[in-house]
Design a protein around this motif. Structure first.
Motif, PDB file in Angstrom:
ATOM      1  N   THR A   1      -3.593  13.560  -0.336  1.00  0.00           N
ATOM      2  CA  THR A   1      -3.134  12.468   0.513  1.00  0.00           C
ATOM      3  C   THR A   1      -1.907  11.735  -0.044  1.00  0.00           C
ATOM      4  O   THR A   1      -1.627  10.610   0.327  1.00  0.00           O
ATOM      5  CB  THR A   1      -4.263  11.452   0.739  1.00  0.00           C
ATOM      6  N   PHE A   2      -1.165  12.382  -0.934  1.00  0.00           N
ATOM      7  CA  PHE A   2       0.006  11.732  -1.529  1.00  0.00           C
ATOM      8  C   PHE A   2       1.046  11.425  -0.450  1.00  0.00           C
ATOM      9  O   PHE A   2       1.339  12.244   0.426  1.00  0.00           O
ATOM     10  CB  PHE A   2       0.642  12.632  -2.595  1.00  0.00           C
ATOM     11  N   THR A   3       1.627  10.235  -0.523  1.00  0.00           N
ATOM     12  CA  THR A   3       2.700   9.833   0.394  1.00  0.00           C
ATOM     13  C   THR A   3       3.809   9.135  -0.384  1.00  0.00           C
ATOM     14  O   THR A   3       3.573   8.587  -1.462  1.00  0.00           O
ATOM     15  CB  THR A   3       2.199   8.888   1.494  1.00  0.00           C
ATOM     16  N   LYS A   4       4.996   9.156   0.182  1.00  0.00           N
ATOM     17  CA  LYS A   4       6.152   8.475  -0.417  1.00  0.00           C
ATOM     18  C   LYS A   4       6.977   7.886   0.707  1.00  0.00           C
ATOM     19  O   LYS A   4       7.268   8.547   1.694  1.00  0.00           O
ATOM     20  CB  LYS A   4       6.993   9.453  -1.235  1.00  0.00           C
ATOM     21  N   SER A   5       7.333   6.615   0.559  1.00  0.00           N
ATOM     22  CA  SER A   5       8.117   5.954   1.590  1.00  0.00           C
ATOM     23  C   SER A   5       9.532   6.532   1.651  1.00  0.00           C
ATOM     24  O   SER A   5      10.053   7.041   0.665  1.00  0.00           O
ATOM     25  CB  SER A   5       8.180   4.443   1.315  1.00  0.00           C
ATOM     26  N   VAL A   6      10.147   6.448   2.820  1.00  0.00           N
ATOM     27  CA  VAL A   6      11.516   6.905   3.000  1.00  0.00           C
ATOM     28  C   VAL A   6      12.458   5.821   2.491  1.00  0.00           C
ATOM     29  O   VAL A   6      12.410   4.679   2.943  1.00  0.00           O
ATOM     30  CB  VAL A   6      11.821   7.196   4.488  1.00  0.00           C
ATOM     31  N   GLU A   7      13.296   6.148   1.525  1.00  0.00           N
ATOM     32  CA  GLU A   7      14.181   5.142   0.908  1.00  0.00           C
ATOM     33  C   GLU A   7      15.487   5.017   1.693  1.00  0.00           C
ATOM     34  O   GLU A   7      15.965   5.984   2.249  1.00  0.00           O
ATOM     35  CB  GLU A   7      14.467   5.548  -0.538  1.00  0.00           C
TER      36      GLU A   7
ATOM     37  N   GLU B   1       0.813  -1.215   0.000  1.00  0.00           N
ATOM     38  CA  GLU B   1       0.000   0.000   0.000  1.00  0.00           C
ATOM     39  C   GLU B   1       0.852   1.273   0.000  1.00  0.00           C
ATOM     40  O   GLU B   1       0.511   2.253  -0.655  1.00  0.00           O
ATOM     41  CB  GLU B   1      -0.900   0.002   1.238  1.00  0.00           C
ATOM     42  N   ASN B   2       1.954   1.256   0.747  1.00  0.00           N
ATOM     43  CA  ASN B   2       2.708   2.479   0.982  1.00  0.00           C
ATOM     44  C   ASN B   2       3.936   2.653   0.102  1.00  0.00           C
ATOM     45  O   ASN B   2       4.481   3.753   0.015  1.00  0.00           O
ATOM     46  CB  ASN B   2       3.143   2.533   2.451  1.00  0.00           C
ATOM     47  N   ALA B   3       4.392   1.583  -0.535  1.00  0.00           N
ATOM     48  CA  ALA B   3       5.618   1.666  -1.342  1.00  0.00           C
ATOM     49  C   ALA B   3       5.424   2.586  -2.543  1.00  0.00           C
ATOM     50  O   ALA B   3       4.392   2.546  -3.219  1.00  0.00           O
ATOM     51  CB  ALA B   3       6.024   0.276  -1.821  1.00  0.00           C
ATOM     52  N   HIS B   4       6.413   3.422  -2.797  1.00  0.00           N
ATOM     53  CA  HIS B   4       6.361   4.319  -3.949  1.00  0.00           C
ATOM     54  C   HIS B   4       6.610   3.544  -5.240  1.00  0.00           C
ATOM     55  O   HIS B   4       6.022   3.860  -6.281  1.00  0.00           O
ATOM     56  CB  HIS B   4       7.411   5.421  -3.790  1.00  0.00           C
TER      57      HIS B   4
ATOM     58  N   GLY C   1       4.304   7.572  11.001  1.00  0.00           N
ATOM     59  CA  GLY C   1       3.047   6.848  11.060  1.00  0.00           C
ATOM     60  C   GLY C   1       3.220   5.513  11.749  1.00  0.00           C
ATOM     61  O   GLY C   1       4.305   5.191  12.242  1.00  0.00           O
ATOM     62  N   LYS C   2       2.169   4.706  11.739  1.00  0.00           N
ATOM     63  CA  LYS C   2       2.228   3.412  12.412  1.00  0.00           C
ATOM     64  C   LYS C   2       3.232   2.458  11.778  1.00  0.00           C
ATOM     65  O   LYS C   2       3.719   1.531  12.422  1.00  0.00           O
ATOM     66  CB  LYS C   2       0.848   2.769  12.446  1.00  0.00           C
ATOM     67  N   ASN C   3       3.550   2.704  10.492  1.00  0.00           N
ATOM     68  CA  ASN C   3       4.534   1.848   9.803  1.00  0.00           C
ATOM     69  C   ASN C   3       5.903   2.507   9.701  1.00  0.00           C
ATOM     70  O   ASN C   3       6.767   2.041   8.962  1.00  0.00           O
ATOM     71  CB  ASN C   3       4.014   1.498   8.403  1.00  0.00           C
ATOM     72  N   GLY C   4       6.103   3.610  10.450  1.00  0.00           N
ATOM     73  CA  GLY C   4       7.396   4.279  10.429  1.00  0.00           C
ATOM     74  C   GLY C   4       7.349   5.617   9.714  1.00  0.00           C
ATOM     75  O   GLY C   4       6.281   6.162   9.426  1.00  0.00           O
ATOM     76  N   ALA C   5       8.525   6.139   9.397  1.00  0.00           N
ATOM     77  CA  ALA C   5       8.630   7.452   8.771  1.00  0.00           C
ATOM     78  C   ALA C   5       8.249   7.403   7.290  1.00  0.00           C
ATOM     79  O   ALA C   5       8.465   6.399   6.616  1.00  0.00           O
ATOM     80  CB  ALA C   5      10.048   7.989   8.938  1.00  0.00           C
TER      81      ALA C   5
END
Length: 254
Positions: free
Chosen positions: A248-254, A101-104, A233-237
């Motif tokens: 609501t755009f989000t991008k995971s921290v690489e 769900e969260n992966a860019h 968030g609950k799954n980290g930064a």
């Protein structure tokens, strides 16, 4: 400059040009193959969705337009029925697909080959964001990504991702939304009008995609242009749009 040096430089220049032309032709052929595969996938989904039946269901295939800020958008399919406005992204990929769900970026693995591609869930969320600017029915939209039968989705942990075999069932399931016949017709007319007035060519759309990727590399939201900020968030930064909750755009921290 000695003649032999000039001759050597000319040969080097010719070799470099030949290599660049070869790579250009390879990339062009690869793009043509991808376009052909994509078109095949879209035809399969179009057949499943069927035709528009006034008052019951409305179908728009290949909806392209410019949004209010001048950004282009190309959507494979929009399907409207009593259960909502289904925005459908089609992927004609083979092999194993890895994504959440969260992966860019997601990953496609075919044998020994591995490639990254932009998350289709996020891609389609941007499509919905653009459409919601024109059709004020945010709760009615449904984000659906469909892979053709050659894709193994056992490693995908994102909601809204289905095999093409499940599509007919998905678009006819209850969602908690109930659109009247009048609303279905009204939303369809708005979208058709949008495409007619704001049509965009494929070349222009590709250029706009490259522009959004540049924004992302500079820490700007590719969806609305606002600044991306680091959040927890609950799954980290992760990086989130500073224009939240409008965007609501989000991008995971690489």
């Amino acid at each position: 400059m000695p003649p032999f040096v000039i001759g050597f430089l000319v040969i080097v220049a010719i070799v470099v040009i030949a290599i660049l032309l070869h790579k250009f032709k390879q990339n062009k052929r690869a793009q043509e193959r991808n376009d052909k595969k994509g078109a095949i996938g879209e035809r399969v989904v179009s057949k499943i969705l069927g035709e528009t039946i006034p008052g019951e269901q409305y179908v728009i295939n290949d909806l392209s337009f410019y949004d209010k800020k001048g950004a282009s958008c190309q959507i494979d399919h929009v399907f409207i029925n009593k259960y909502g406005i289904w925005v459908i992204e089609t992927k004609n990929y083979s092999g194993m697909i890895f994504g959440d769900e969260n992966a860019h970026e997601w990953t496609q693995v075919c044998g020994n080959q591995k490639r990254k591609f932009y998350s289709p869930i996020k891609q389609n969320a941007t499509h919905i964001y653009r459409l919601a600017e024109f059709v004020k029915a945010k709760k009615a939209f449904r984000n659906v990504v469909v892979f053709l039968q050659k894709a193994d989705l056992s490693n995908v942990t994102a909601s809204g991702v289905y095999s093409v075999y499940d599509l007919k069932y998905v678009i006819n399931q209850k969602t908690g939304v109930r659109l009247s016949r009048a609303k279905r017709k009204r939303y369809y007319k708005k979208l058709i009008k949008l495409q007619t007035k704001r049509a965009v060519s494929k070349e222009e759309h590709i250029g706009n995609i490259e522009g959004r990727q540049k924004k992302l590399s500079r820490g700007r939201c590719p969806r609305c242009g606002a600044k991306l900020v680091l959040r927890n968030g609950k799954n980290g930064a992760f990086y989130g749009c500073s224009n939240y909750p409008s965007c609501t755009f989000t991008k995971s921290v690489e």
